[in-house]
Enzyme design. Structure first.
Site, PDB file in Angstrom:
ATOM      1  N   GLY A 133       0.831  -1.201   0.000  1.00 40.37           N
ATOM      2  CA  GLY A 133       0.000   0.000   0.000  1.00 40.37           C
ATOM      3  C   GLY A 133       0.860   1.243   0.000  1.00 40.37           C
ATOM      4  O   GLY A 133       1.584   1.508  -0.950  1.00 40.37           O
ATOM      5  N   GLU A 134       0.754   2.018   1.077  1.00 43.99           N
ATOM      6  CA  GLU A 134       1.482   3.280   1.219  1.00 43.99           C
ATOM      7  C   GLU A 134       1.167   4.222   0.060  1.00 43.99           C
ATOM      8  O   GLU A 134       2.062   4.771  -0.569  1.00 43.99           O
ATOM      9  CB  GLU A 134       2.988   3.036   1.321  1.00 43.99           C
ATOM     10  CG  GLU A 134       3.386   2.315   2.586  1.00 43.99           C
ATOM     11  CD  GLU A 134       4.892   2.261   2.763  1.00 43.99           C
ATOM     12  OE1 GLU A 134       5.365   2.824   3.764  1.00 43.99           O
ATOM     13  OE2 GLU A 134       5.584   1.681   1.911  1.00 43.99           O
ATOM     14  N   HIS A 135      -0.121   4.398  -0.212  1.00 40.93           N
ATOM     15  CA  HIS A 135      -0.526   5.341  -1.246  1.00 40.93           C
ATOM     16  C   HIS A 135      -1.995   5.689  -1.063  1.00 40.93           C
ATOM     17  O   HIS A 135      -2.710   5.065  -0.273  1.00 40.93           O
ATOM     18  CB  HIS A 135      -0.287   4.767  -2.657  1.00 40.93           C
ATOM     19  CG  HIS A 135      -1.038   3.497  -2.941  1.00 40.93           C
ATOM     20  ND1 HIS A 135      -0.428   2.270  -2.976  1.00 40.93           N
ATOM     21  CD2 HIS A 135      -2.351   3.273  -3.195  1.00 40.93           C
ATOM     22  CE1 HIS A 135      -1.323   1.341  -3.241  1.00 40.93           C
ATOM     23  NE2 HIS A 135      -2.501   1.919  -3.369  1.00 40.93           N
ATOM     24  N   ALA A 136      -2.415   6.703  -1.774  1.00 41.02           N
ATOM     25  CA  ALA A 136      -3.830   7.066  -1.879  1.00 41.02           C
ATOM     26  C   ALA A 136      -4.180   7.126  -3.363  1.00 41.02           C
ATOM     27  O   ALA A 136      -3.300   7.115  -4.224  1.00 41.02           O
ATOM     28  CB  ALA A 136      -4.100   8.410  -1.195  1.00 41.02           C
ATOM     29  N   GLY A 149      -3.721   4.532   2.495  1.00 38.67           N
ATOM     30  CA  GLY A 149      -3.862   3.180   3.009  1.00 38.67           C
ATOM     31  C   GLY A 149      -2.539   2.446   3.059  1.00 38.67           C
ATOM     32  O   GLY A 149      -1.700   2.573   2.166  1.00 38.67           O
TER      33      GLY A 149
END
Length: 314
Positions: A228-231, A276
């Site tokens: 994840g580690e993104h929007a 997220g």
């Protein structure tokens, strides 16, 4: 910069670039060319080399050396005897033409005796535990410990604990629960159990609150790895851990919560513009994700600092 700073008589301050109200204590040595912002506290026996940049309201505790290539942004805390390296393969009397840049982003904290290898980025608001050895960049808000340092959690937001939703008993009889983070919600899915086994159903348009255009599965993730580690600008996602378990952090740059997904009859809605992160995968975890949009690399926001600035301006 202002000359209205304090330098202890036993300190050696060769730089003229020291901000107002900063304090340089005994036996510290700041070389010419180093830049230190306002309201900083540089404690005893600190050495700051000429190419170092230190932001505002930074605390550097005793016994720290900041070498060329280290950039420290505002509101950073560096604990006693933390060690920074700037040469990945040092040899006596052999010097690099240029040093890798090691960056400590705004609000990060480095615990006592931690070792930071050259060229890494410690993300904004991240926490490096005492004695940790950081060998690669640390994401924003992550809490890392150990040698090598591994993510064990995420720093809490201002108004919600990162561990405030553990499991799903908190749902009670409700079919949906708003987590208070940009519309992120937990959904209870139908669950039928009898002697033949259990069945969980997902009906599009009823349980998943958007038209599904894409589905994918995440599995065989090493338990220590982070995904994840993104929007997304436009895409909504609906996550179901159909086997095993994983933890999901939802973040809107104001509040942050961590949810444990460990049942196939619970879904998590991530609306657009929700940051997220998924981690703490069990070895057998299988995460099923429904998406409202086809894959588009331009729909991803992968820089948390840019994401936070965008949300603050919204």
């Amino acid at each position: 910069m202002s000359s209205e700073y304090y330098c202890h008589p036993a300190a050696l301050c060769e730089s003229v670039h020291i901000g107002a109200r900063s304090r340089i204590w005994a036996f510290a040595h700041v070389l010419e060319g180093a830049r230190i912002g306002t309201d900083c506290n540089i404690c005893d026996n600190v050495f700051i080399e000429s190419g170092v940049v230190v932001g505002n309201r930074v605390t550097v505790k005793c016994g720290v050396q900041l070498w060329d290539g280290v950039v420290v942004e505002d509101d950073v805390f560096i604990g006693p005897n933390a060690t920074f390296c700037n040469d990945p393969f040092p040899r006596s009397r052999q010097h690099l033409a240029g040093y890798p840049v090691t960056t400590l982003r705004r609000g990060a904290s480095i615990g006592a005796n931690a070792t930071i290898l050259p060229g890494v980025v410690i993300g904004s608001n991240a926490m490096v535990g005492a004695g940790s050895v950081v060998t690669k960049s640390v994401p924003p808000n992550a809490v890392v410990v150990g040698n090598p340092a591994r993510i064990v959690g995420y720093a809490t937001g201002q108004a919600a604990s990162a561990d405030s939703v553990r499991g799903f008993d908190e749902l009670g009889n409700d079919q949906t629960v708003d987590l208070g983070v940009n519309g992120a919600s937990l959904y209870r899915l139908p669950n039928v159990r009898d002697l033949r086994g259990s069945l969980s159903a997902v009906e599009f348009g009823l349980h998943v609150p958007f038209e599904v255009k894409r589905a994918f599965m995440v599995y065989d993730v090493p338990s220590r790895e982070v995904r994840g580690e993104h929007a997304h600008w436009r895409c909504s996602q609906f996550l179901i851990c159909v086997r095993g378990s994983c933890a999901v952090v939802v973040d809107d740059a104001r509040q942050r919560r961590e949810i444990r997904l460990d049942r196939p009859d619970i879904g998590l809605l991530l609306p657009p513009m929700t940051w997220g992160i998924q981690y703490k995968y069990s070895p057998d975890a299988l995460l099923l994700v429904f998406a409202s949009e086809h894959y588009d690399p331009e729909d991803y926001i992968r820089d948390y600092d840019y994401y936070r600035e965008t949300m603050e301006q919204a």
